[in-house]
Design a protein around this motif. Structure first.
Motif, PDB file in Angstrom:
ATOM      1  N   VAL A 153       0.851  -1.186   0.000  1.00 53.67           N
ATOM      2  CA  VAL A 153       0.000   0.000   0.000  1.00 53.67           C
ATOM      3  C   VAL A 153       0.888   1.238   0.000  1.00 53.67           C
ATOM      4  O   VAL A 153       1.849   1.325   0.773  1.00 53.67           O
ATOM      5  N   SER A 154       0.594   2.197  -0.867  1.00 52.97           N
ATOM      6  CA  SER A 154       1.351   3.445  -0.914  1.00 52.97           C
ATOM      7  C   SER A 154       0.397   4.596  -1.169  1.00 52.97           C
ATOM      8  O   SER A 154      -0.684   4.422  -1.738  1.00 52.97           O
ATOM      9  N   SER A 155       0.787   5.780  -0.706  1.00 51.73           N
ATOM     10  CA  SER A 155      -0.033   6.974  -0.925  1.00 51.73           C
ATOM     11  C   SER A 155       0.812   8.037  -1.594  1.00 51.73           C
ATOM     12  O   SER A 155       2.033   8.111  -1.394  1.00 51.73           O
ATOM     13  N   MET A 156       0.159   8.878  -2.397  1.00 53.39           N
ATOM     14  CA  MET A 156       0.852   9.931  -3.130  1.00 53.39           C
ATOM     15  C   MET A 156       0.013  11.191  -3.146  1.00 53.39           C
ATOM     16  O   MET A 156      -1.219  11.132  -3.208  1.00 53.39           O
ATOM     17  N   ARG A 157       0.704  12.317  -3.059  1.00 52.92           N
ATOM     18  CA  ARG A 157       0.052  13.616  -3.251  1.00 52.92           C
ATOM     19  C   ARG A 157       0.207  14.011  -4.705  1.00 52.92           C
ATOM     20  O   ARG A 157       1.275  13.825  -5.302  1.00 52.92           O
ATOM     21  N   ILE A 158      -0.860  14.541  -5.303  1.00 51.64           N
ATOM     22  CA  ILE A 158      -0.837  14.862  -6.719  1.00 51.64           C
ATOM     23  C   ILE A 158      -1.380  16.259  -6.962  1.00 51.64           C
ATOM     24  O   ILE A 158      -2.308  16.715  -6.294  1.00 51.64           O
ATOM     25  N   ALA A 159      -0.743  16.962  -7.908  1.00 46.75           N
ATOM     26  CA  ALA A 159      -1.275  18.206  -8.469  1.00 46.75           C
ATOM     27  C   ALA A 159      -1.266  18.029  -9.982  1.00 46.75           C
ATOM     28  O   ALA A 159      -0.262  17.598 -10.556  1.00 46.75           O
ATOM     29  N   HIS A 160      -2.373  18.355 -10.631  1.00 45.75           N
ATOM     30  CA  HIS A 160      -2.527  18.061 -12.060  1.00 45.75           C
ATOM     31  C   HIS A 160      -3.270  19.222 -12.719  1.00 45.75           C
ATOM     32  O   HIS A 160      -4.270  19.708 -12.186  1.00 45.75           O
ATOM     33  N   ARG A 161      -2.783  19.631 -13.870  1.00 49.78           N
ATOM     34  CA  ARG A 161      -3.491  20.663 -14.630  1.00 49.78           C
ATOM     35  C   ARG A 161      -3.168  20.533 -16.103  1.00 49.78           C
ATOM     36  O   ARG A 161      -2.160  19.941 -16.497  1.00 49.78           O
ATOM     37  N   PHE A 162      -4.045  21.108 -16.941  1.00 49.93           N
ATOM     38  CA  PHE A 162      -3.811  21.215 -18.377  1.00 49.93           C
ATOM     39  C   PHE A 162      -3.551  22.681 -18.661  1.00 49.93           C
ATOM     40  O   PHE A 162      -4.439  23.517 -18.533  1.00 49.93           O
ATOM     41  N   HIS A 163      -2.286  23.011 -19.038  1.00 47.50           N
ATOM     42  CA  HIS A 163      -1.868  24.408 -19.119  1.00 47.50           C
ATOM     43  C   HIS A 163      -1.014  24.613 -20.366  1.00 47.50           C
ATOM     44  O   HIS A 163      -0.102  23.827 -20.643  1.00 47.50           O
ATOM     45  N   ASP A 164      -1.327  25.641 -21.142  1.00 46.85           N
ATOM     46  CA  ASP A 164      -0.579  25.961 -22.363  1.00 46.85           C
ATOM     47  C   ASP A 164      -0.501  24.767 -23.309  1.00 46.85           C
ATOM     48  O   ASP A 164       0.536  24.496 -23.927  1.00 46.85           O
ATOM     49  N   GLY A 165      -1.598  24.038 -23.416  1.00 45.61           N
ATOM     50  CA  GLY A 165      -1.675  22.951 -24.369  1.00 45.61           C
ATOM     51  C   GLY A 165      -0.986  21.669 -23.969  1.00 45.61           C
ATOM     52  O   GLY A 165      -0.794  20.783 -24.812  1.00 45.61           O
ATOM     53  N   GLU A 166      -0.587  21.523 -22.695  1.00 44.62           N
ATOM     54  CA  GLU A 166       0.081  20.303 -22.278  1.00 44.62           C
ATOM     55  C   GLU A 166      -0.337  19.917 -20.859  1.00 44.62           C
ATOM     56  O   GLU A 166      -0.755  20.764 -20.060  1.00 44.62           O
ATOM     57  N   VAL A 167      -0.210  18.621 -20.567  1.00 44.11           N
ATOM     58  CA  VAL A 167      -0.498  18.114 -19.232  1.00 44.11           C
ATOM     59  C   VAL A 167       0.696  18.382 -18.327  1.00 44.11           C
ATOM     60  O   VAL A 167       1.840  18.103 -18.686  1.00 44.11           O
ATOM     61  N   GLN A 168       0.439  18.948 -17.156  1.00 41.91           N
ATOM     62  CA  GLN A 168       1.475  19.169 -16.153  1.00 41.91           C
ATOM     63  C   GLN A 168       1.026  18.462 -14.872  1.00 41.91           C
ATOM     64  O   GLN A 168      -0.124  18.578 -14.464  1.00 41.91           O
TER      65      GLN A 168
END
Length: 364
Positions: free
Chosen positions: A65-80
């Motif tokens: 079992v593992s946990s992760m913090r994530i930040a995700h956005r679609f910006h300037d035509g690309e996935v970040q």
């Protein structure tokens, strides 16, 4: 007379109001009419990339079992995207489009790694009409709630015994995947992904996607960090072609050959049905004592067998998200031939009658 006219106007107004309320109710019902499972799956692909969010998710596979913090956005035509490991050794993954950076402070280095998929199932649901629909039946289950968000639940049941079952929880307003399960035929949950905290927001600063250093003054943008890493990286070693060819006599119907994983010592072919995938590796082992047999970690099966062709010993490895019986059947259909021709698969996938080399291959 005026009283009678007033009464008629009052009744006419009430009739129009009643009609208007009825129209509003019908319109609301039409707008809230439940979508089909296929409609939700079509929405999932764009949502995986285009939705901006941040949160924490848990991933379990077997007893791991593992946990992760994530930040995700679609910006300037690309996935970040930024993933931060929350337990065990420190580590982060930062992506911008096709560039992926692995930050490993415990190793004292930053390395540019291979392209990784953006979030769970992103590759499977990247097209509008995923090819896996031919091999899985989709249906809606009762709605649920995940990390404080309302979610619809879609069941994906395979149409044969060579695939696992899937359950997908999609956030109702965005279609974002917030929970998933991979299940065996006996309903055992083999793998689980689930958000424990989720915020849908466009307010994610650029600083969230910078490469971190021990000294904050050394923080670099992704472009500068990529240039520094590329300049310091040693040139890749040229891979030597394997001096043998092999044929795969059987694989489940619907699995198509995809770009192969990298292998320095042998040959590899990868297959996918659009959702599940597996790879077959063939490598000479000489006199090395290599393990054989089958094992499973979560939904990932590993099957290994030795083969003898003439005076050459080879190790056949099948690894992927397929049931153990399927992995063994794939691995046992492999035939090896000593020559310099490239690897190839059987001409009739899904059938035991596929073409095979004429050379005799023995197994240990």
């Amino acid at each position: 007379m005026f009283d009678r006219l007033g009464s008629q106007s009052h009744h006419r107004l009430r009739w129009f109001l009643g009609l208007f309320v009825t129209w509003l109710a019908v319109s609301a019902q039409a707008a809230d009419a439940p979508k089909t499972a296929e409609d939700w799956l079509e929405q999932l692909g764009p949502a995986l990339n285009a939705t901006s969010y941040k949160g924490v998710f848990v991933y379990s596979r077997g007893d791991q079992v593992s946990s992760m913090r994530i930040a995700h956005r679609f910006h300037d035509g690309e996935v970040q995207e930024r993933l931060v490991i929350q337990d065990g050794d420190q580590g982060e993954i930062i992506r911008r489009g096709g560039r992926v950076f692995c930050i490993l402070p415990s190793h004292g280095r930053i390395q540019l790694d291979a392209v990784l998929p953006s979030g769970p199932f992103s590759e499977a649901f990247s097209s509008k009409l995923p090819p896996f629909r031919r091999w899985y039946a989709a249906r809606l289950l009762d709605d649920d709630r995940v990390a404080g968000h309302r979610a619809v639940v879609v069941a994906l049941n395979p149409k044969d015994v060579h695939r696992y079952r899937y359950r997908l929880w999609l956030e109702k307003t965005s279609g974002l995947l917030v929970k998933s399960q991979v299940l065996a035929n006996d309903d055992t949950v083999l793998e689980r992904f689930q958000f424990t905290m989720l915020e849908l927001t466009d307010d994610i600063p650029d600083s969230e996607f910078q490469i971190p250093f021990e000294d904050p003054r050394q923080a670099l943008s992704l472009d500068k960090a990529e240039a520094r890493i590329a300049a310091a990286a040693p040139p890749p070693e040229p891979s030597q072609p394997a001096k043998f060819a092999w044929s795969l006599g059987w694989h489940p119907e619907g699995f198509q050959e995809t770009p192969s994983p990298h292998s320095h010592t042998g040959q590899a072919v990868a297959f996918s049905d659009g959702l599940a995938s597996f790879s077959v590796f063939i490598a000479p082992v000489g006199n090395k004592d290599m393990p054989t047999g089958i094992s499973r970690i979560g939904a990932t099966t590993i099957f290994m067998r030795k083969m003898v062709v003439g005076d050459q010993r080879h190790l056949v490895t099948v690894v992927g998200e397929i049931p153990p019986d399927t992995a063994m059947k794939v691995g046992r259909s492999v035939f090896v031939q000593k020559n310099r021709e490239p690897a190839r698969v059987g001409t009739e996938p899904g059938s035991d009658m596929a073409a095979r080399p004429q050379a005799t291959a023995g197994s240990e």
